[in-house]
Design a protein around this motif. Structure first.
Motif, PDB file in Angstrom:
ATOM      1  N   SER A   1       7.031   0.126   0.494  1.00  0.00           N
ATOM      2  CA  SER A   1       6.228   0.805   1.469  1.00  0.00           C
ATOM      3  C   SER A   1       4.833   0.141   1.206  1.00  0.00           C
ATOM      4  O   SER A   1       4.048  -0.232   2.354  1.00  0.00           O
ATOM      5  N   LEU A   2       4.414  -0.149  -0.144  1.00  0.00           N
ATOM      6  CA  LEU A   2       3.256  -0.766  -0.086  1.00  0.00           C
ATOM      7  C   LEU A   2       3.032  -2.280   0.648  1.00  0.00           C
ATOM      8  O   LEU A   2       2.178  -2.626   1.001  1.00  0.00           O
ATOM      9  N   ILE A   3       4.099  -2.825   0.165  1.00  0.00           N
ATOM     10  CA  ILE A   3       4.261  -4.253   0.797  1.00  0.00           C
ATOM     11  C   ILE A   3       4.099  -4.442   2.391  1.00  0.00           C
ATOM     12  O   ILE A   3       3.287  -4.920   2.941  1.00  0.00           O
ATOM     13  N   GLU A   4       4.701  -3.333   3.134  1.00  0.00           N
ATOM     14  CA  GLU A   4       4.668  -3.067   4.368  1.00  0.00           C
ATOM     15  C   GLU A   4       3.392  -2.958   4.909  1.00  0.00           C
ATOM     16  O   GLU A   4       2.845  -3.252   6.175  1.00  0.00           O
ATOM     17  N   GLN A   5       2.738  -2.090   4.085  1.00  0.00           N
ATOM     18  CA  GLN A   5       1.445  -1.821   4.627  1.00  0.00           C
ATOM     19  C   GLN A   5       0.318  -2.914   4.590  1.00  0.00           C
ATOM     20  O   GLN A   5      -0.402  -3.110   5.276  1.00  0.00           O
ATOM     21  N   CYS A   6       0.487  -3.480   3.376  1.00  0.00           N
ATOM     22  CA  CYS A   6      -0.191  -4.725   3.089  1.00  0.00           C
ATOM     23  C   CYS A   6       0.002  -5.722   4.384  1.00  0.00           C
ATOM     24  O   CYS A   6      -1.029  -6.425   4.575  1.00  0.00           O
ATOM     25  N   LEU A   7       1.190  -6.029   4.741  1.00  0.00           N
ATOM     26  CA  LEU A   7       1.545  -6.769   5.674  1.00  0.00           C
ATOM     27  C   LEU A   7       0.995  -6.768   7.048  1.00  0.00           C
ATOM     28  O   LEU A   7       0.870  -7.438   8.000  1.00  0.00           O
ATOM     29  N   GLY A   8       0.142  -5.510   7.219  1.00  0.00           N
ATOM     30  CA  GLY A   8      -0.403  -5.358   8.411  1.00  0.00           C
ATOM     31  C   GLY A   8      -1.769  -5.812   8.532  1.00  0.00           C
ATOM     32  O   GLY A   8      -2.367  -5.886   9.553  1.00  0.00           O
TER      33      GLY A   8
END
Length: 272
Positions: free
Chosen positions: A65-72
């Motif tokens: 989830s951290l990675i998904e948030q960062c990719l925004g």
């Protein structure tokens, strides 16, 4: 110097990674750490590291989830460390463009080799990023975009025939991993000659024009609510979502996620 951030809820492991690895020798510097996903996200936004090493299972927000948030909003290279050798985790990590997935207990040599490989990739991507290009507004919503010339058949004479054919080849094949060498084989001319012609007649290099065509078509794809960002990247020739996102923001001023959320409409090529 390449910067690194470590997100790991096990304090002993986190401090061990920071203190026992010779980061300087690899050309790296650890600029931050966090014990949970929410704290990590906040610090990554502030510090903008080149590499994020994160555990999957953490309090408040897991690593994926951290990675998904960062990719925004930001596109570092991610290395996952996990005590779970689970294919479903690995599969999602691959889809998110994670550089590597390491299982606990961490093998120090394996981690070093992974970090060194990722550092080389970062350096290579930095070298390949096109230079800053003048921008203009191309839509009613004022999206800044690269200002390029696009050629029509009125230039279909002499040396320009090579340029027209080269541009047509790009427009027909931008979704594949093409190079100027591929175009030259098709046209039966030398790379040095086509490079000179491209600069002379368009004002831009081959890779700049190829990138422009890819990003423009990515804009069109991203107007479709059903398409995922990683899928749009692959369709226009980029396997690495982070690299695609960095280029996209460089050319449009927006991240792909911002572009989708604001639902901009890109004009047809003939109107640009």
């Amino acid at each position: 110097m390449i910067t690194c951030f470590i997100a790991e809820d096990e304090q002993i492991l986190r401090r061990g990674l920071i203190l026992t690895i010779d980061w300087d020798k690899m050309g790296c510097k650890v600029i931050g750490e966090a014990a949970n996903g929410a704290e990590a996200l906040m610090l990554i936004k502030k510090l903008k590291p080149d590499i994020v090493i994160t555990d999957i299972r953490m309090p408040t927000m897991d690593g994926l989830s951290l990675i998904e948030q960062c990719l925004g909003f930001y596109y570092p290279e991610f290395i996952i460390i996990s005590g779970y050798n689970d294919f479903s985790y690995a599969k999602k990590a691959i889809r998110l463009g994670v550089s590597d997935y390491l299982c606990k207990p961490i093998d120090e040599e394996e981690l070093k080799q992974t970090v060194e490989r990722v550092c080389k990739k970062i350096i290579k991507n930095r070298e390949e990023l096109p230079p800053n290009i003048p921008v203009k507004i191309i839509t009613a919503n004022d999206i800044p975009f690269a200002q390029f010339k696009e050629y029509s058949n009125e230039y279909n004479t002499g040396k320009n025939k090579y340029i027209l054919k080269a541009i047509r080849f790009i427009e027909d094949n931008y979704g594949r991993n093409i190079t100027i060498a591929d175009v030259c084989r098709k046209l039966i001319i030398s790379e040095s000659y086509l490079t000179k012609l491209f600069k002379e007649y368009t004002g831009y290099s081959f890779i700049e024009y190829l990138t422009y065509i890819r990003i423009k078509n990515a804009c069109i794809l991203l107007n479709n609510d059903d398409i995922k960002i990683y899928a749009a990247a692959e369709k226009v020739g980029y396997k690495d979502q982070r690299y695609f996102s960095a280029l996209f923001k460089k050319y449009t001023g927006l991240t792909p996620k911002q572009f989708k959320e604001r639902q901009y409409t890109v004009e047809k090529a003939s109107d640009i």
